[in-house]
Motif scaffolding. Sequence first.
Motif, mmCIF file in Angstrom:
data_model
loop_
_atom_site.group_PDB
_atom_site.id
_atom_site.type_symbol
_atom_site.label_atom_id
_atom_site.label_comp_id
_atom_site.label_asym_id
_atom_site.label_seq_id
_atom_site.Cartn_x
_atom_site.Cartn_y
_atom_site.Cartn_z
ATOM 1 N N GLU A 20 14.505 13.687 -5.565
ATOM 2 C CA GLU A 20 13.658 12.573 -5.132
ATOM 3 C C GLU A 20 13.287 12.801 -3.670
ATOM 4 O OE1 GLU A 20 13.864 7.692 -4.537
ATOM 5 O OE2 GLU A 20 15.688 8.894 -4.611
ATOM 6 N N PRO A 21 12.025 13.113 -3.378
ATOM 7 C CA PRO A 21 11.638 13.334 -1.977
ATOM 8 C C PRO A 21 11.881 12.086 -1.133
ATOM 9 C CG PRO A 21 9.920 14.074 -3.488
ATOM 10 C CD PRO A 21 10.902 13.285 -4.304
ATOM 11 N N LYS A 49 0.847 -1.184 0.000
ATOM 12 C CA LYS A 49 0.000 0.000 0.000
ATOM 13 C C LYS A 49 0.889 1.243 0.000
ATOM 14 C CE LYS A 49 -3.606 -2.654 0.355
ATOM 15 N NZ LYS A 49 -4.526 -2.845 -0.796
ATOM 16 N N TYR A 50 0.257 2.379 -0.210
ATOM 17 C CA TYR A 50 0.987 3.647 -0.239
ATOM 18 C C TYR A 50 0.580 4.496 0.952
ATOM 19 C CZ TYR A 50 2.311 2.554 -5.047
ATOM 20 O OH TYR A 50 2.830 1.963 -6.172
ATOM 21 N N ALA A 51 1.517 5.291 1.395
ATOM 22 C CA ALA A 51 1.211 6.199 2.504
ATOM 23 C C ALA A 51 1.886 7.537 2.256
ATOM 24 C CB ALA A 51 1.697 5.615 3.828
ATOM 25 N N THR A 52 1.277 8.570 2.786
ATOM 26 C CA THR A 52 1.940 9.862 2.887
ATOM 27 C C THR A 52 1.629 10.423 4.261
ATOM 28 O OG1 THR A 52 2.428 11.926 1.722
ATOM 29 C CG2 THR A 52 0.096 11.283 1.910
ATOM 30 N N ILE A 53 2.382 11.420 4.670
ATOM 31 C CA ILE A 53 2.413 11.767 6.086
ATOM 32 C C ILE A 53 2.384 13.271 6.294
ATOM 33 C CG2 ILE A 53 4.950 11.853 6.280
ATOM 34 C CD1 ILE A 53 4.562 10.214 8.926
ATOM 35 N N MET A 54 1.879 13.674 7.439
ATOM 36 C CA MET A 54 1.871 15.069 7.870
ATOM 37 C C MET A 54 2.420 15.097 9.296
ATOM 38 S SD MET A 54 -1.417 17.487 8.792
ATOM 39 C CE MET A 54 -2.289 16.999 7.317
ATOM 40 N N ALA A 55 3.566 15.714 9.459
ATOM 41 C CA ALA A 55 4.173 15.836 10.791
ATOM 42 C C ALA A 55 3.774 17.158 11.419
ATOM 43 C CB ALA A 55 5.685 15.724 10.694
ATOM 44 N N ALA A 56 3.954 17.256 12.726
ATOM 45 C CA ALA A 56 3.631 18.485 13.453
ATOM 46 C C ALA A 56 4.348 19.666 12.817
ATOM 47 C CB ALA A 56 4.047 18.344 14.913
ATOM 48 N N PRO A 57 3.640 20.722 12.481
ATOM 49 C CA PRO A 57 4.264 21.840 11.780
ATOM 50 C C PRO A 57 5.333 22.568 12.588
ATOM 51 C CG PRO A 57 2.022 22.389 12.421
ATOM 52 C CD PRO A 57 2.191 20.940 12.685
ATOM 53 N N TRP A 90 6.971 11.025 0.970
ATOM 54 C CA TRP A 90 6.742 12.387 1.445
ATOM 55 C C TRP A 90 6.363 13.279 0.276
ATOM 56 C CZ3 TRP A 90 10.630 14.565 5.564
ATOM 57 C CH2 TRP A 90 10.650 13.718 6.676
ATOM 58 N N SER A 91 5.408 14.169 0.503
ATOM 59 C CA SER A 91 5.140 15.208 -0.496
ATOM 60 C C SER A 91 6.329 16.163 -0.531
ATOM 61 C CB SER A 91 3.872 15.975 -0.135
ATOM 62 O OG SER A 91 4.074 16.725 1.057
ATOM 63 N N ARG A 92 6.427 16.943 -1.593
ATOM 64 C CA ARG A 92 7.498 17.943 -1.653
ATOM 65 C C ARG A 92 7.397 18.915 -0.483
ATOM 66 N NH1 ARG A 92 12.240 17.894 -3.139
ATOM 67 N NH2 ARG A 92 11.608 16.984 -5.128
ATOM 68 N N GLU A 93 6.171 19.283 -0.127
ATOM 69 C CA GLU A 93 5.994 20.212 0.992
ATOM 70 C C GLU A 93 6.494 19.617 2.298
ATOM 71 O OE1 GLU A 93 3.597 21.455 -2.346
ATOM 72 O OE2 GLU A 93 3.752 19.526 -1.316
ATOM 73 N N GLU A 94 6.205 18.341 2.516
ATOM 74 C CA GLU A 94 6.699 17.671 3.721
ATOM 75 C C GLU A 94 8.223 17.613 3.707
ATOM 76 O OE1 GLU A 94 5.780 15.639 7.427
ATOM 77 O OE2 GLU A 94 4.587 16.838 6.030
ATOM 78 N N ASP A 95 8.768 17.369 2.520
ATOM 79 C CA ASP A 95 10.209 17.257 2.376
ATOM 80 C C ASP A 95 10.910 18.572 2.734
ATOM 81 O OD1 ASP A 95 12.303 15.321 1.244
ATOM 82 O OD2 ASP A 95 12.754 17.149 0.129
#
Length: 736
Positions: A380-381, A256-264, A458-463
């Motif tokens: 490559e993120p 499966k695929y996942a993406t993530i959002m960490a505490a800003p 990771w999205s580019r923004e997360e990266d």
Amino acid sequence: MGKWTRRGFIGAGLLGGGALVVGVAIRPGQRAPELAPFVADGDETLVNAFVKIDANNHITAIVAHSEMGQGAQTALTQMLADEMDADWDNVSFMEAPAEDGYANGPMARGFILPDPQIPKVLIPTLDGALQKVSEMIHLQITGGSTSIRATGVFGMRVAGAAAREMLMTAAAETWQVPLAELTTENSHILHAASNKRAPYAEFAEQAASYTPPNDPTLKTPDQFKIMGTSRPRRDIPAKVDGTAQFGMDASVEGMKYATIMAAPVFGATLESVDDSAARAMPGVVDVVTLDDAVAVVADGYWQAKQALAKVKPTWSRTDNDLQSTQGIFEQFDRDLRAARDSGESNDDLSIGDADAVIAGAGNVIERSYRVPYLAHSCMEPMNALAHVTDQGCEIWTGSQNPLGFRYSVADALEIDAEQVTFHNFQMGGGFGRRATPDYAIQAAKISRASGHPVKLIWSREEDVRHDHYRPAFTSTFRAVLADNGKPEAWDNLYVDKHEPAEAPHIPYAVPHQKVHYIDSKTHVPFGPWRSVDHSQHGFFTESFIDELAYEAGQDPYQYRRSLLSDQPRLLKVLDETAAKADWDTPLGPNRGRGISLQQSFGSIVGEVVEVTVDGSDVSVDRVVVVVDAGYAVSPDGMVAQMESGVVYGLSAALHGEINIEQGQVVEGNFDTYSALRMNEMPVIETHIINSLEAWGGAGEPGTPGIAPALTNAIFAATGKRIRELPLSRFELDSLA
């Protein structure tokens, strides 16, 4: 490796035991049998830890470094193949597995005791101790420009020469001829008296039964056939035809695929989350919460990304919620002033008595410089594929420290490292970022929580917003000039010392020097960024020496030259740089040249930048680079690394800036965290000096000198001095 001082590393190594290693054996006897199951198959014989030969006489070098575009694996293979007298057309390489036996002891040797003039009687104990401590700290890192100057010099060359001697010994015994009568060429052993000639493969199995010599005879540069030549990189064809495998390409059945959002805000934690809308979306498999992040697992990446946007997390409040870039630099300034007023700071370097000279001077030149936080912005993120079961964890990703990642994941999952299988891939950029295992740990935890093999992307923004950044710095200087204009005293006080220790030190002859620092910590996580502290201090010191030249009314090249009379190697690089850049040839209106000289990672690099300034628009027209790394194993590779270092440093100097507002990173993608564009690319000319001094690195030394050469060139063109980066924050035509 920043926490390891040379003394501490040696002490730990001696406590680790006095076993035998020269990149070949960690104890008396042959290490190959215990390592063969990890690297040899079928008809392959592991002659020593870094060399295997198959029945068709094909030689494979086993390289304990990762590939992230730098080409080190090919260059290291050249070093081994040349010492073996191997047929280059029948040589390949493989990356060493993430196993304890392939911890990089030779790299530790190059870091701790690079002097090759160590008594031979001490080499077994020394190298054995360093191998042991390398295993203890899981050292298999690619960074610090150590591939050639450490692993290559103390590992690959020694392993290649040792393998050759072992094969010759086996041939002498088989043929019953004196060893001295044998010669080698193109992966064959020859005995002229009997006209015998046989491939290495005939003797590989017998050779593998011997104890590898710990001090084999190495070639001298005049004997090199493969080193010093530009051989096509073995990793390029697969990158051209698309078969090269990067971490992003990893795939297993049922994943499966996942993406993530960490505490800003760094340091905040996840208190609660409303994930009802996300869970109701098609293709969503699970929503996983971590201590400081939330991730969505789905059938595809786009589904995971869309669902993550629907998640409503609540983050904890922290003391850093109102922190800003402005506040951080105000903190630096406040702490630096307090240190000046109180006289309390940490000593870095002290020569003579700079305090006394400055106190008694009528004219003290004072300057302050600053640089921002920088992200790595790998193309490559961050990504990793992990599968956690009751039996353990299997993980696929690109890493600059595979063995270290394996242990980090094991620690995070609270399982034994033997239960973690690590597959390393090529990387679409590293620059130090992929030495930090956070993304691999996240993937493993998400897989365990969801019960599926999970590819985390990771999205580019997360990266950009959850990097481990090059630290922001402020550095202050005071200097006193003698009657001849030369600096009599040099005082440099800066915030936060990291690595390498020598980064703030200058090569110039100043009789009174005081380099010192204070600690001024922030909540922003930092990590190694290409050339680490040299990238900041190179800008600071080479800007200040340029300013002193103008204060003295002297040409900045000639001024530097006058301070290097006892440094012939540095002086040669400086002179060659000025000559190749046509330093004394006038430029037209609104044009200028700037120069810099840097010694880092065992190499010396001079750079001259030519610019054209039109109002506030700066065009970087030409960059001339001269590098003395002792010896260029692969000249084309050396040129490519100098160009790469220039581009990376120039991109940062022109555009790079990570800002903090309300405790969190503002920038999120290439629209706000810009990089050098093709239309901004200057002509780069690189010239190599093979001084045959101790061999240095190539991946990082090209970066530190580009920013000061650029800003020095802008001053030459406009009379306006830039003391803060990036240039994009200034309107040059409005500066005084």
